[in-house]
Enzyme design. Structure first.
Site, short mmCIF file in Angstrom:
data_model
loop_
_atom_site.label_atom_id
_atom_site.label_comp_id
_atom_site.label_asym_id
_atom_site.label_seq_id
_atom_site.Cartn_x
_atom_site.Cartn_y
_atom_site.Cartn_z
N ASP A 101 0.84 -1.20 0.00
CA ASP A 101 0.00 0.00 0.00
C ASP A 101 0.87 1.25 0.00
O ASP A 101 2.03 1.21 0.43
CB ASP A 101 -0.89 0.03 1.26
CG ASP A 101 -1.88 -1.12 1.29
OD1 ASP A 101 -2.15 -1.68 0.21
OD2 ASP A 101 -2.35 -1.44 2.39
N1 URA Z 1 -1.33 -5.88 3.97
C1 URA Z 1 -1.80 -4.62 3.95
O1 URA Z 1 -2.83 -4.32 4.56
N2 URA Z 1 -1.11 -3.70 3.28
C2 URA Z 1 0.05 -3.95 2.62
O2 URA Z 1 0.65 -3.06 2.04
C3 URA Z 1 0.53 -5.27 2.65
C4 URA Z 1 -0.19 -6.23 3.34
#
Ligand code: URA
Length: 237
Positions: A101
Site C-alpha cells: 500500500d
Molecule cells: N497488507 C496490507 O494491509 N497492506 C500492505 O501493504 C501489505 C499487506
C-alpha cells in the site's frame, strides 16, 4: 539478437548505445563494428573498449519502499517506486512483484523477469511474507488464535493460516510480527479490522527467501546478490 540489444546495459538509453557503436567502441570477434543492427549470438566475442561483454537480460532489485509512493510502474498523480530508480536500472523496465500500500514501507522486489514474478505471486506457492505491524490495540489470546487460524474478511473470504507474534505490547497499543502466505488487497489491515483494530504502521521485512537489508534506508535499493538470487530461484522450483 541485434548488437544494440546485446550491449544495451552498457548505456542509459538505446540512443546512447547506438552512439557508442557508431563511435567504433564495440568489436565483434576482434573487428570493430559500427552497425547497431548486426545479428550476434552468445558464441560471438563482443568487447567494449577491450573488455568482454556478457549479455544481461534480467534485473532483480530489493527496495526499502518508503511511504508515499505507489507500487506501480506508472501513475498519473502519484510518485511510483520506479521513479526512485536511476536510468541505468529503469532501462531494464523493472516492475514491482506484487504491491505494498502507499503507506506501507519495506521490502519490495522489482524485476523485469515476468516468469519469476508470476511464480512468486502464484497463490499455489503460498510464498511467505513477514511484516511488522503497529496496532492501536492488543490482541487477546483468543483473538490471536482466530487470527492465526484464518479470518473471514469483509468480503467473506477466509484467510489462510497466519502467524502473529507480539514484539512489544503496552496497555492499548502493540507491535506484532505478522506472517501471511497470500496477498489479498489490504490483507493485514483488513485482518486486524475484523478485531476492531487499526494498523498504524506497516512494514514488510521478509518476502519469499529474502530479508530486508537493514542497511537500506527508506527509498534506497540495491540489486540482489547472487546468493539471494540463487535462494529465490530455489523456492520457485
Ligand atoms: N497488507 C496490507 O494491509 N497492506 C500492505 O501493504 C501489505 C499487506
Amino acid at each position: 539478437m541485434r548488437l544494440d540489444k546485446f550491449t544495451a546495459h552498457l548505456a542509459d538509453s538505446r540512443k546512447e548505445i547506438r552512439k557508442i557503436i557508431s563511435d567504433g567502441l564495440i568489436s565483434v570477434n576482434g573487428k570493430t563494428v559500427k552497425n547497431a543492427g548486426l545479428a550476434v549470438t552468445d558464441n560471438d566475442i563482443i568487447e567494449f573498449r577491450g573488455e568482454r561483454v556478457i549479455y544481461r537480460e534480467f534485473i532483480y532489485i530489493m527496495m526499502n519502499k518508503p511511504a508515499g509512493v505507489v507500487s506501480a510502474t506508472f501513475d498519473p498523480r502519484q510518485k511510483t517506486v520506479i521513479d526512485l530508480l536511476p536510468k541505468e536500472m529503469k532501462r531494464f523496465e523493472p516492475f514491482p512483484v506484487g504491491r505494498l500500500d502507499i503507506d506501507t514501507e519495506g521490502l519490495l522486489l522489482l524485476t523485469n523477469d515476468g516468469q519469476a514474478a508470476h511464480r512468486l505471486l502464484s497463490p499455489k506457492r503460498k510464498v511467505p511474507k513477514k511484516y511488522i505491524a503497529h496496532i492501536d490495540g492488543v490482541m487477546t489470546e483468543e483473538e490471536t488464535e482466530r487470527f492465526e487460524s484464518g479470518v473471514v474478511l469483509d468480503d467473506g473470504y477466509k484467510t489462510l493460516p497466519a502467524k502473529l507474534c507480539p514484539v512489544q505490547t503496552c496497555e492499548d497499543e502493540a507491535i506484532y510480527e505478522v506472517t501471511i502466505s497470500e496477498g489479498k488487497f489490504h490483507q493485514i489491515k483488513r485482518m486486524f479490522a475484523e478485531f476492531g483494530k487499526k494498523v498504524l504502521y506497516l512494514k514488510r521485512v521478509e518476502f519469499a527467501s529474502l530479508s530486508l537489508d537493514k542497511s537500506l534506508k527508506n527509498g534506497e535499493f540495491r540489486e540482489l546478490s547472487s546468493e539471494e538470487t540463487t535462494k529465490l530461484f530455489k523456492i520457485m522450483q
